[in-house]
Design an enzyme around this catalytic site. Sequence first.
Site, short mmCIF file in Angstrom:
data_model
loop_
_atom_site.label_atom_id
_atom_site.label_comp_id
_atom_site.label_asym_id
_atom_site.label_seq_id
_atom_site.Cartn_x
_atom_site.Cartn_y
_atom_site.Cartn_z
N TYR A 116 0.82 -1.21 -0.13
CA TYR A 116 -0.03 -0.07 0.10
C TYR A 116 0.95 1.30 -0.03
O TYR A 116 0.45 2.11 -0.65
CB TYR A 116 -0.73 -0.07 1.13
CG TYR A 116 -2.13 -0.91 0.93
CD1 TYR A 116 -3.13 -0.47 -0.11
CD2 TYR A 116 -2.41 -2.07 1.62
CE1 TYR A 116 -4.37 -1.31 -0.59
CE2 TYR A 116 -3.87 -2.71 1.35
CZ TYR A 116 -4.54 -2.21 0.29
OH TYR A 116 -5.61 -3.00 -0.13
N GLU A 155 -0.21 -31.41 9.49
CA GLU A 155 -0.81 -30.85 8.27
C GLU A 155 -2.16 -30.04 8.38
O GLU A 155 -2.29 -28.93 8.16
CB GLU A 155 -1.14 -31.46 7.17
CG GLU A 155 -1.47 -30.83 5.71
CD GLU A 155 -1.51 -31.55 4.34
OE1 GLU A 155 -0.96 -32.77 4.45
OE2 GLU A 155 -1.97 -31.20 3.55
N ASP A 201 -0.93 -35.65 4.88
CA ASP A 201 -1.69 -36.38 3.91
C ASP A 201 -0.54 -37.19 3.14
O ASP A 201 0.57 -36.78 2.91
CB ASP A 201 -2.57 -35.53 3.09
CG ASP A 201 -3.61 -35.01 3.61
OD1 ASP A 201 -4.20 -35.33 4.74
OD2 ASP A 201 -4.32 -33.86 3.01
#
Lengths: 411, 584
Positions: A138, A237, A289
């Site tokens: 910004y 995870e 996973d």
Amino acid sequence: MGARKKTTKKKAASGKKTSVRKKAMGKKTVKVKSSGAAVDRTKEDLRKVALDSIQSVATEVYRTGSTGGLPQLTMPQRNLANVTYDKKTGYFEMKGNLKTRTLDVNSVKTFAQTLRLMALAKDMVGQEDFATKREAYYVSKNWGDAKFNEQRESDTVLDDIEGMFSVHEVTRETLRFMPEEHGGSVVGALTVIDRDPETLDPIRSDCAAMGSGAYTVPSSVDHLGFETQADFVLAIETGGMFQRLNHHRYWRTANCILVEMGGVPTRATRRFVRRLSDDLKLPVYVFVDCDPYGMCNIYRTLKVGSGSAAHVNRNFCVPKATYLGVTPQDIEDFGLHDATHPLQPVDVKRAKDALKNDPFFQAHPKWKKAIKQMLKMGVRAEQQAFAKWGLNFVIDEYLPRKMRDPKKFLP
Amino acid sequence: MAGFLLAQDLEIDADRRQTQQRQTGPPETRPEQVAARTKHLTAEQMAKAQKEISVSEFFAKNRHLLGFDNPRKSLLTTIKEAVDNSLDACEEGGILPDLTIEIHQIEEDRFRVVIEDNGPGIVRAQIPNIFGKLLYGSKFHSRRQSRGQQGIGISAAGLYGQMTTGKGPTIISKTKRSKAHHFQIQLDSSKNKPVITKDEELAEWHQKQGTRFEIGLEAHYKRGLRSADDYIKQTAVSNPHARISYLAPGMQEARVYERAVKDVPERADEIKPHPYGVELGELMKMLRATNSRWLSGFLQEEFCRVGPKVAKEIIKTAGLSERSYPSRIAREEADSLYRAIQKTKISAPPTTCLSPIGEELIREGLMKECDADFYAVATRPPSVYRGNPFQIEVGIAWSRPGEERLDVDAKGHISKTRKKRGTYDTENLLGNADDPVRLLRFANRVPLLSQQSGCGFTKSVLATAWKNYGLSQSRGALPVGSAVILIHMASVWVPFTSEAKEAIAPYPEILKEVKLALQEAGRKLGMHIRKGKKVASEFQKRNYIEQYLPHVGIGLQEILGISDEDRFELVETLQEAMETSRKI
């Protein structure tokens, strides 16, 4: 940070008998490990190094430009091709391939933006302020033509600046650019000792006393102190699995610290876990996973760092972490065949890419075997797949069975 | 060709009718009775109605064949015929043409047209015939490049004026040696003969020499495409050596097209016919008419490009004797001779009979009359169709879309300027960038205004792949772009599709040459457009540099605390370094 010389407090190893927390399960002698803040180079040092580096880069640009030459900025290449992996060092190291950005029509905008962000950094270092990456984006809106149109652009330039100054051992944080992201969540047998930013009084956070919530890793972790009696760290995870384990107080039964990574761990999370690993000498196990993303992105980045931020990997990875699961073999062993999904083309590509280009996997035959096994099976399994055998199968059966032999975890 | 056929047909018709009348003799039955019995006629009754038609009568009925179909076109054709004649005359006389053209509106649909030139003038005795007799002229039988071909045009204009207003043309002509003569003539259309109504010698005339043709006619004046304005404008393009002063209704003062060059085009040589261009009938006629006493001599004398060797070969192929009598051949073996000619390899006709405009003059003409960014010109070597030599020239004027023009100076700096636009809107030959290109067709320097779609030139333009040359083009359409494509054919005999001389017949040889010329000029255009695109993108890149470079200065100023002056100097030095490091 940077080339900090860490003084690990050895006294932690001797163990303090006067443990504050004595909840740990019986038979073992309760050992409390603790660590103070990682001691950095002094603030003044850092400021000076940062300011000098900015000054010297700018001076060189000015000198070249005012004598009719085309100025250049030199920075390390940020990609997998520019990293090496050695099991002994344990993390991705930069090879030293440099890219040179010469001022020309294609680079003039980025060139200008780089210099203006450097000017912003100089300002902030001087005034002890900081800007998040979003804020830096910004700030650029006031630059007229040279403004960034998307934060992605300013992040890239910031990463370039960071890489450029990493040669001088100056990190993004030293340049006072803070990541927006906060770290993961932590619960378990750990007390974090922070300090009040204003009064500098110590604040103790007991991660076992968070109820159903959790302690959140701050964006900068080097000033934190730790106390723990835990036996290991389990990095998870997904938020869902983290909640299940927290809800059933797995950390209490297993005497561990649970860290939720929420996908690829942020730098702060990596640094946090690293300190638990290094300073508290706790083993770190990773539970993600069973898919190429979990292995090649989440686990790999936690363990050895990333290719794009190789210049900071040294401190922002956990070389001693090992892979608990889910492994392709687990799918066989725990009968998850009917709880799997087929690998998508993008998964296959990611896995093959890792085998072909990732120095980490190339260095570990066991990993190669595991990935090839997954590719051969053509399926992926999520952590939650164990729910097939009952919601708490993972707590009652899977984790205890795996924890019987951590040496078998994938490296 | 059509003109030639027309004239021949009329002759033959007349012959036949006379023959028929001789054979049938006087009628034996009363025609009224026969007519009462039946509506059909006997040969004898028909014979009564059969009589010779004069060319003038024929024209009076079929004036559209010569370009007098409607009032607007009649005005154009009248001016065109007079201007063609004037320019031809000046060229033959080696004079730089100085033409005055005036169109005065008398009434709503009545106009008076004046065309005056500074040519060599016409001798007194010839004036009535040239302006008052159709198919009278010097050019029909000559194999030399000229604007006029048949000797119909100007007298047809006079006839048209007389038919619509009742008054024939007024002519003033002065040669260098004689006094100026003032003629008023009426055309007797049934006899195709001029009737002189006024013939006086002027004591004074404002020109040393020249001819002034004046005719009143029913017409309609309109501006825009295919108008008289358009014709004059295009004539100025193809005749940059001519100065033309043009005054039309609605104009405050005459518009003057100044000449761009001061050289009169070289007068083209006259040539003998080429063997390939002669048909059997004509060959027989030539055999009968020749003064040669033996065949070999006939071939060598009457044709171009036939030497003893070629003549021998032709005669051998035809199975004739070199010593044969030409007039005997005409009766008996002309056909085998004709075939032998076609089988023999004869070199192309000499091209000295051609007077192309020339690359330099085409460029001058285009530059003079349209303000474009780029001009490409291509000239083909002379070629032959049906034994007639011809030569194709092409010019392309192209203007970059947009109001601005980018120029690169020697140091590699690019500057931007606004384009100058002519004050005459209707005269701007260049269209918009998203319009089809403007096609300018010329035959022997004469603009062809009508029947663009039926013209062989157009076919060639359509058959050229303009996309290769930077112009967009949809299938079967003219390319699109702010451009003018000029095509000129110079030939001893231009194959028009009609007497109005509006379109070129699509002979394959011509189509091929035009296409090759277009491709050659197109390649130059394509190179330019591509380079222009490069300059434009380079310009944009430099803008980019100018846009962002100051921020490099600001960044450095903020870090190093240098003065504003140093900063400006740095940015300037950097810009110079960056621009000189770039090639265009």
